[in-house]
Design an enzyme around this catalytic site. Structure first.
Site, PDB file in Angstrom:
ATOM      1  N   LYS A  78      41.451 -75.995  -7.354  1.00 55.84           N
ATOM      2  CA  LYS A  78      40.059 -76.098  -6.901  1.00 55.84           C
ATOM      3  C   LYS A  78      39.128 -75.921  -8.093  1.00 55.84           C
ATOM      4  O   LYS A  78      39.349 -75.050  -8.944  1.00 55.84           O
ATOM      5  CB  LYS A  78      39.798 -75.016  -5.852  1.00 55.84           C
ATOM      6  CG  LYS A  78      38.425 -75.048  -5.195  1.00 55.84           C
ATOM      7  CD  LYS A  78      38.341 -73.968  -4.125  1.00 55.84           C
ATOM      8  CE  LYS A  78      36.986 -73.926  -3.437  1.00 55.84           C
ATOM      9  NZ  LYS A  78      36.928 -72.867  -2.400  1.00 55.84           N
ATOM     10  N   SER A 158      35.605 -74.247   2.107  1.00 57.57           N
ATOM     11  CA  SER A 158      35.094 -74.964   0.944  1.00 57.57           C
ATOM     12  C   SER A 158      36.175 -75.608   0.098  1.00 57.57           C
ATOM     13  O   SER A 158      35.880 -76.430  -0.764  1.00 57.57           O
ATOM     14  CB  SER A 158      34.278 -74.014   0.066  1.00 57.57           C
ATOM     15  OG  SER A 158      35.100 -72.983  -0.488  1.00 57.57           O
ATOM     16  N   SER A 182      37.660 -70.382   3.913  1.00 57.02           N
ATOM     17  CA  SER A 182      37.688 -71.544   3.014  1.00 57.02           C
ATOM     18  C   SER A 182      39.078 -71.991   2.606  1.00 57.02           C
ATOM     19  O   SER A 182      39.226 -73.028   1.971  1.00 57.02           O
ATOM     20  CB  SER A 182      36.850 -71.264   1.761  1.00 57.02           C
ATOM     21  OG  SER A 182      35.481 -71.313   2.080  1.00 57.02           O
TER      22      SER A 182
END
Length: 465
Positions: A78, A158, A182
């Site tokens: 990420k 997210s 997330s």
């Protein structure tokens, strides 16, 4: 290679017997990225050294110096996790100007284990902590990530790109981060395994923060065994569970409406496998959230400013970020920066009201899980992870509906989502949560459920449902 079905142990066995090489595996994933990324938009940056990393893994293997189960395994990160050789943007154009100066400790662990870093994934910008009305999966750097099962549906956030990339077999595993939902929410929405470990299991330094109180990194995988292996590398100690039967395991059932027949099918599967199901009351997520939210606002300002101080060459304060966004042609094109404005005005974390809010949220979250695990003699609590993915619509923003992430997130306790079934073409997950440091037990339970449920399906990339 059937990348969708392959596990890390499968791949290691094939590399050991010479059936494939790490270069073969890396090139196979890069070929899928070239084929599918135009539909998905899940990856921000590819590492141009990926094949060289794989070649080095093959050389180690030929010399009898393999570094362990992750050696030669392609991984995506990420893009709020620092890498010294690739941008780290958190999806914001404000952070493009200068790279981080060092790898995050978790990245160093992956490199030391021989993993092949393929690149960085798209995310909900600033880990979904910029606007009160965001659309998950969108960032100014990367645009909108799509759900691979139905492309006009939201991937959740997210850690959107990390989950989508694994669901679509663009990497063997990926790393996401979670403050509250997330990891488990995009894991459930995209039909894969997502593990939010106990707070402190993985070193959290070198990650663009929301708050160091609940923030943690964690793995995404298509198979529980791969999540366990990846967690073991990230943590520096072994979390791989022994095989467990569900028979006789006491499972607390927190029922939340909104998942069609999937929830009843999940309970039926557990019952047939011999689990003892105990109905438990729902968590008071509203009260926990009412206390946690203002605490997060204050912690965000404190922790973001500390992080930005490690990144020379980019804005150093919320004031500077707010000004940057106002002057940028893309940043505010889909939604605003209300949370930045609130954080700018937030009290310091020495404020007594803040301290009471954080303490109350943590006490309620831990009390819910600890009270049930101990009081009912439970091995775990389960709940639906998510409702089916919603349409991408910037006028409406996120409409997530069902969710169960808050107690484990605020408590700092482990939570793992596993595919449970489908509503039409859209996946729904089941979350297993328990007390602090019960990560290995949860991995064992999740693996046992995965075996009997066999609920995961590869995405079909439908344009709409």
């Amino acid at each position: 290679m059937n990348l969708d079905a392959a596990t890390i142990p499968d791949l290691q066995a094939r590399m050991a017997d010479g059936t494939i090489t790490a270069v073969d595996l890396t090139e196979a994933y890069l070929a899928r990225i070239r084929e599918l990324e135009p539909k998905l938009n899940s990856i921000l940056f590819l590492d141009p050294t990926a094949v060289d990393q794989a070649r080095a893994s093959d050389e180690r293997r030929r010399g009898g110096r393999t570094l362990g189960p992750m050696d030669g395994i392609p991984v995506l990160l990420k893009d709020n996790i620092d890498t010294h050789d690739l941008p780290t943007t958190a999806g914001s154009r404000a952070l493009v100007a200068a790279n981080a100066t060092a790898d995050a400790p978790l990245v160093r662990r992956l490199r030391d284990a021989g993993a092949v870093i393929l690149g960085k994934t798209n995310l909900s910008e600033w880990a979904n902590f910029r606007s009160t009305k965001p659309t998950s999966g969108w960032s100014a750097v990367g645009g909108q990530t799509s759900n691979p099962h139905v492309l006009d549906r939201n991937p959740s956030g997210s850690s959107s790109g990390s989950a989508v990339a694994v669901a679509a077999s663009l990497a063997q595993v990926s790393i996401g981060t979670e403050t509250d939902g997330s990891i488990v929410s995009p894991g459930g929405v995209n039909g894969i395994v997502g593990l939010k470990p106990s707070l402190g299991v993985i070193d959290g330094r070198g990650i663009v923060p929301i708050s160091h109180e609940p923030d943690t990194a964690g793995p995404f995988a298509r198979h529980v065994v791969d999540a366990a292996i990846t967690l073991s590398v990230l943590a520096g100690r072994d979390f791989r569970p022994a095989e467990m039967s569900l028979r006789g395991r006491r499972i607390g059932v927190w029922t939340i409406d909104g998942t069609g027949d999937v929830w009843q099918q999940t309970l039926d599967t557990l019952g047939r496998a011999g689990a003892i199901l105990v109905n438990v009351p729902p968590a008071d997520q509203d009260t926990i959230g009412d206390n946690e939210w203002p605490a997060l606002i204050a912690e965000f300002k404190r922790d973001l400013h500390a992080y930005l101080a490690t990144r020379p060459g980019v804005p150093q304060t919320l004031d500077e970020l707010i000004t940057f966004n106002r002057n940028d042609p893309v940043e505010l094109s889909k939604f605003g920066q209300e949370l930045f404005e609130q954080a700018k005005a937030a009290p310091p974390t020495t404020d007594p009201t803040y301290r009471q809010q954080r303490a109350t949220a943590t006490e309620l979250a831990r009390g819910y899980i600890d009270g049930l695990i101990t009081g009912e003699g439970l091995d775990a609590i389960i709940a639906p992870t998510n409702a089916p993915a919603w349409l991408i619509d910037y006028a409406v923003g996120d409409v997530e509906g069902v969710g169960s992430s808050t107690p484990a997130a605020v408590a700092g306790y482990p939570n793992i989502t596993v595919p449970a079934g489908f509503v039409g073409a859209l996946p729904v997950g089941v979350s297993f949560m328990a007390e602090k440091n019960a990560d290995t037990r949860l991995l064992a339970l999740a693996a046992a459920f995965e075996r009997v449920a066999d609920a995961r399906r590869a995405p079909e990339f439908r344009p709409h449902q």
